[in-house]
Design a protein around this motif. Structure first.
Motif, PDB file in Angstrom:
ATOM      1  N   ASP A 270      -0.062  -9.696   4.800  1.00 13.91           N
ATOM      2  CA  ASP A 270      -0.374 -11.061   4.338  1.00 13.91           C
ATOM      3  C   ASP A 270       0.885 -11.909   4.281  1.00 13.91           C
ATOM      4  OD1 ASP A 270       0.913 -11.092   1.668  1.00 13.91           O
ATOM      5  OD2 ASP A 270      -0.585  -9.600   1.114  1.00 13.91           O
TER       6      ASP A 270
ATOM      7  N   GLN B 274       0.107  -4.494 -13.534  1.00 12.75           N
ATOM      8  CA  GLN B 274       0.121  -5.664 -12.670  1.00 12.75           C
ATOM      9  C   GLN B 274       1.572  -6.056 -12.494  1.00 12.75           C
ATOM     10  OE1 GLN B 274      -2.698  -8.203 -14.865  1.00 12.75           O
ATOM     11  NE2 GLN B 274      -4.041  -7.813 -13.129  1.00 12.75           N
TER      12      GLN B 274
ATOM     13  N   LEU C 267      -5.151  -0.962  -6.959  1.00  9.69           N
ATOM     14  CA  LEU C 267      -4.202  -0.196  -6.145  1.00  9.69           C
ATOM     15  C   LEU C 267      -4.158   1.268  -6.571  1.00  9.69           C
ATOM     16  CD1 LEU C 267      -1.222  -2.659  -5.634  1.00  9.69           C
ATOM     17  CD2 LEU C 267      -2.980  -1.988  -4.007  1.00  9.69           C
TER      18      LEU C 267
ATOM     19  N   ASN D 235      -7.053  -8.176  -2.258  1.00  7.68           N
ATOM     20  CA  ASN D 235      -5.769  -8.511  -2.899  1.00  7.68           C
ATOM     21  C   ASN D 235      -4.971  -9.465  -2.025  1.00  7.68           C
ATOM     22  OD1 ASN D 235      -5.880  -7.147  -5.270  1.00  7.68           O
ATOM     23  ND2 ASN D 235      -4.695  -5.378  -4.623  1.00  7.68           N
TER      24      ASN D 235
HETATM   25  P1  ADP Z   1      -5.307  -6.341  -9.755  1.00  3.58           P
HETATM   26  O1  ADP Z   1      -5.301  -7.029  -8.427  1.00  3.58           O
HETATM   27  O2  ADP Z   1      -6.660  -6.151 -10.331  1.00  3.58           O
HETATM   28  O3  ADP Z   1      -4.340  -6.916 -10.704  1.00  3.58           O
HETATM   29  P2  ADP Z   1      -4.266  -4.096  -8.262  1.00  3.58           P
HETATM   30  O4  ADP Z   1      -4.023  -2.704  -8.690  1.00  3.58           O
HETATM   31  O5  ADP Z   1      -5.138  -4.312  -7.092  1.00  3.58           O
HETATM   32  O6  ADP Z   1      -4.814  -4.842  -9.531  1.00  3.58           O
HETATM   33  O7  ADP Z   1      -2.877  -4.764  -8.000  1.00  3.58           O
HETATM   34  C1  ADP Z   1      -1.825  -4.548  -8.910  1.00  3.58           C
HETATM   35  C2  ADP Z   1      -0.816  -5.656  -8.809  1.00  3.58           C
HETATM   36  O8  ADP Z   1      -0.121  -5.557  -7.563  1.00  3.58           O
HETATM   37  C3  ADP Z   1      -1.437  -7.040  -8.798  1.00  3.58           C
HETATM   38  O9  ADP Z   1      -1.680  -7.492 -10.109  1.00  3.58           O
HETATM   39  C4  ADP Z   1      -0.362  -7.849  -8.105  1.00  3.58           C
HETATM   40  O10 ADP Z   1       0.637  -8.192  -9.024  1.00  3.58           O
HETATM   41  C5  ADP Z   1       0.234  -6.849  -7.109  1.00  3.58           C
HETATM   42  N1  ADP Z   1      -0.341  -7.027  -5.761  1.00  3.58           N
HETATM   43  C6  ADP Z   1      -1.300  -6.282  -5.175  1.00  3.58           C
HETATM   44  N2  ADP Z   1      -1.532  -6.689  -3.909  1.00  3.58           N
HETATM   45  C7  ADP Z   1      -0.699  -7.723  -3.690  1.00  3.58           C
HETATM   46  C8  ADP Z   1      -0.433  -8.572  -2.558  1.00  3.58           C
HETATM   47  N3  ADP Z   1      -1.086  -8.426  -1.403  1.00  3.58           N
HETATM   48  N4  ADP Z   1       0.517  -9.523  -2.704  1.00  3.58           N
HETATM   49  C9  ADP Z   1       1.194  -9.666  -3.870  1.00  3.58           C
HETATM   50  N5  ADP Z   1       1.001  -8.889  -4.967  1.00  3.58           N
HETATM   51  C10 ADP Z   1       0.076  -7.935  -4.880  1.00  3.58           C
END
Ligand code: ADP
Length: 690
Positions: free
Chosen positions: A360, A379, A395, A329
């Motif tokens: 990050d 998301q 997540l 991510n």
């Molecule tokens: P996906 O990445 O498949 O959409 P996740 O559950 O991994 O699903 O993440 C959910 C949401 O959290 C992502 O769609 C994004 O909007 C946000 N997100 C996760 N990690 C990050 C990150 N490192 N920086 C910014 N936004 C993030």
């Protein structure tokens, strides 16, 4: 007096301008009986004065001589939480309010107050009284002169009526508030259900989009291939097939996520705790995702605050899955700068915990979005994330994993300024799974804890068809003082085992001539009692169960971690049933890290790498002959040996080749063989492949 009676409010207000009447009320309502023969006898015996017993419930009488005085009293006592339940009110009370006015004012204070109006009746007609005191259900008229019993009856029934009215009011209020609360709960539940249904619809739309996108590619490029098979050049065909392959793999990843999530939601996420090296998990994650970061020109590195622990107790595969999600991510949502994994051990609270921060410099997440991103199907911003893809499951799964590992996953972030995801997991847990070993959960340094005497002069038979694995195991266990003999297949292994006195056998499961399962069954049938440790490249639980059921004492997965191997062998040989076949001598026990740094290891690894070109050409030969079984066997062998020499990518590609061979998927073999050739070329420079 029963409980109900005790709770009754029997406070009575007497409003009458005639002082003598107050005494009459007292006598009538709280009269005392002297019909008590026992009391009489007692008094006579002890020469005491006999006291009369109060009869019936006691009433508390409070007196007022004027209407206004009475209503003020009523008001004051109501404010103090000591209301009256009944008032006896005289009709004529010059010079102040008369009875009717007093009653009207009294009901303003307490509309429930029961009232007995004491009148000579000639003052007003019944109709006039009713008209002045509507509604009339709280009023009785008592005609003077009074009868004491009548007063008692009135007092008893009217105070009871007031109390029952109050109780009815209370339960109605309780009922109303319960209904209100339940309605609010139902409203909330409905809103939650509506939200969940909306999220699920959004999720379904998302997943369907995610699955359809690669499906479009799969269908489209397959059609192009079928329609133009003869027209297309081999390179074009290969290119199309590669697109189809990677699209299908992407779909598989989505389906795996969905399965994981459903397991997590049903509380069935399987956790296998064992000793493992967190530093290695971090390093491997960085290695796995390094290319992705490099493609985006992002830095990707790890640091440890304090000393990195050599080994902790957790589920390495799950921890790795969690970290890959977070780092994946972080790379996905970062376009410049980089990603850093910061590891540290947290002590305190009587238990050790591992904390991994993934930091990050990416797009960040608003405070509002941080509230929901851990929910499944969510998301942060579908308009932004649409451009990045994903299903919103990562997540949710990662948090479930962190919780299943005894910890938590949290985030701190600022929009536009990057994010830090912090995973904390329990680092030690007394319930350790039996020693199922994978490349990830193998603990470095464990061998160093072995008593030097545990392997000294112990005789171990290594039955393994891969010559390099054979040599490496020999090398590593000899350094711990063991005496090693080798056999290259199951049949040779059984013969050697029955002929010589070995303290332990290390037995590969997949071998030519006779496989390990047959060999172990044969040995146990022939009453061979020493420990037999299975070595296999299949890491599934079922495989382990099969090995143990066949008669193996323990089970190790390939690629072999030399430290873990030494630890397991040392543990088994230290057990009482395992008396040495010959006398043991003590000598220092070097650990496997030292071995890996040794010249012998380097030499062996070099020889192994050099042998790979021959393996690759055998694989090509098998592919040319469409011999999928042979390809699967080569893949299995690479899977089991590559990582042992530190070449994790060989283990990975070996696994893929094995799966393709076993699954009869010939179409994708060519690409995997090309990748294998690349790896082999990199590992053994100067050694020709074809
Ligand atoms: P996906 O990445 O498949 O959409 P996740 O559950 O991994 O699903 O993440 C959910 C949401 O959290 C992502 O769609 C994004 O909007 C946000 N997100 C996760 N990690 C990050 C990150 N490192 N920086 C910014 N936004 C993030």
């Amino acid at each position: 007096m029963n409980e109900l009676e005790e709770m009754m409010n029997r406070r009575i207000l007497i409003v009458d301008d005639n002082g003598d009447i107050h005494g009459d009320y007292q006598c009538a309502l709280n009269y005392e009986s002297d019909e008590d023969p026992l009391g009489e006898l007692e008094a006579a015996l002890f020469g005491e004065e006999r006291s009369a017993k109060p009869c019936g419930p006691r009433f508390e009488l409070v007196h007022a001589h004027q209407g206004q005085e009475g209503v003020d009293l009523l008001q004051r006592e109501a404010e103090r939480g000591r209301p009256f339940s009944l008032a006896f009110v005289d009709m004529r009370m010059p010079p102040g309010w008369d009875g009717l006015r007093t009653i009207r004012e009294a009901w303003r204070v307490d509309p429930q107050l029961q009232v007995v109006l004491c009148t000579a009746f000639s003052d007003y007609s019944w109709e006039q009284i009713l008209a002045a005191t509507t509604p009339g259900d709280r009023l009785l008229i008592l005609k003077k002169p009074f009868d004491a019993v009548e007063i008692r009856q009135l007092a008893l029934s009217l105070t009871t009526k007031w109390n029952l009215g109050r109780a009815a009011d209370r339960s109605q209020k309780e009922l109303e508030s319960a209904i209100e609360q339940r309605t609010a709960e139902l409203r909330l539940a409905k809103e939650t259900a509506d939200r969940a249904s909306r999220s699920k619809s959004e999720f379904l739309a998302n997943v369907s989009h995610e699955i359809r996108t690669p499906l479009t590619a799969i269908i489209g490029f397959t059609k192009l291939l079928i329609d133009g098979f003869d027209r297309l050049s081999p390179e074009e065909r290969l290119h199309y097939l590669e697109i189809v392959q990677s699209s299908a793999e992407h779909q598989l990843a989505i389906i795996n996520d969905l399965l994981d999530l459903s397991k997590a939601e049903a509380g069935r996420l399987q956790i296998h705790r064992a000793e493992c090296c967190p530093r290695r998990i971090v390093d491997e994650t960085i290695k796995t995702l390094g290319r992705l970061a490099a493609e985006k020109k992002l830095s990707l590195e790890s640091i440890w605050l304090g000393r990195a622990p050599e080994s902790i107790c957790t589920d390495a595969a799950r921890l790795r899955q969690l970290l890959i999600n977070l780092v994946g991510n972080a790379i996905k949502f970062t376009s410049s700068g980089g990603v850093q994994v910061v590891g540290q051990m947290l002590e305190g609270g009587g238990r050790a915990r591992l904390k991994l921060d993934v930091v990050d410099t990416g797009i960040g997440i608003s405070a509002e979005q941080q509230q929901t991103i851990f929910d499944p199907f969510v998301q942060a911003d579908s308009s932004i994330t649409r451009q990045y893809g994903g299903t919103g499951l990562g997540l949710a799964i990662s948090r479930s994993i962190a919780q299943a590992l005894g910890g938590e996953l949290t985030v701190t972030s600022r929009l536009g300024a990057g994010s830090t995801f912090s995973a904390v997991v329990d680092a030690e847990n007394p319930t350790v799974d039996p020693p199922t070993q994978t490349s990830e959960n193998a603990p470095p340094g464990l061998a160093a804890d072995l008593s030097a005497a545990s392997l000294a002069s112990r005789r171990i038979l290594v039955v393994e068809d891969n010559p390099f694995n054979r040599k490496l195991i020999k090398l590593s266990l000899e350094r711990l003082g063991a005496e090693i003999e080798l056999a290259e297949n199951g049949q040779a292994g059984v013969d050697r085992a029955l002929a010589g006195a070995f303290d332990l056998i290390l037995l590969d499961m997949q071998m030519p001539v006779m496989d390990g399962l047959t060999a172990v069954k044969l040995l146990r049938e022939k009453k061979y009692r020493q420990p037999i440790v299975a070595l296999t490249a299949h890491a599934l639980d079922e495989e382990r169960d099969r090995c143990l059921a066949a008669g193996c004492t323990d089970f190790l997965t390939k690629p072999i971690d030399l430290d873990h191997l030494a630890a397991v062998v040392g543990k088994l040989l230290a057990q009482p049933h395992s008396a040495p076949c010959r006398g043991a001598e003590s000598q220092p026990a070097p650990n496997a890290c030292e071995l890996e740094e040794s010249d012998e290891f380097a030499q062996l690894a070099k020889e192994y790498a050099a042998s790979l070109s021959e393996v690759a050409s055998r694989a090509r030969q098998a592919a040319a002959e469409r011999d999928l079984a042979c390809l699967a066997a080569i893949g299995h062998n690479l899977k089991g040996s590559g990582g042992t020499f530190g070449f994790a990518e060989l283990t990975e590609i070996g696994g893929r080749l094995e799966r393709l061979g076993a699954g009869q998927e010939f179409a994708r073999v060519a690409k995997v063989l090309d990748e294998l050739s690349d790896i082999v070329e990199r590992l053994a420079p100067g050694v020709g492949l074809r």
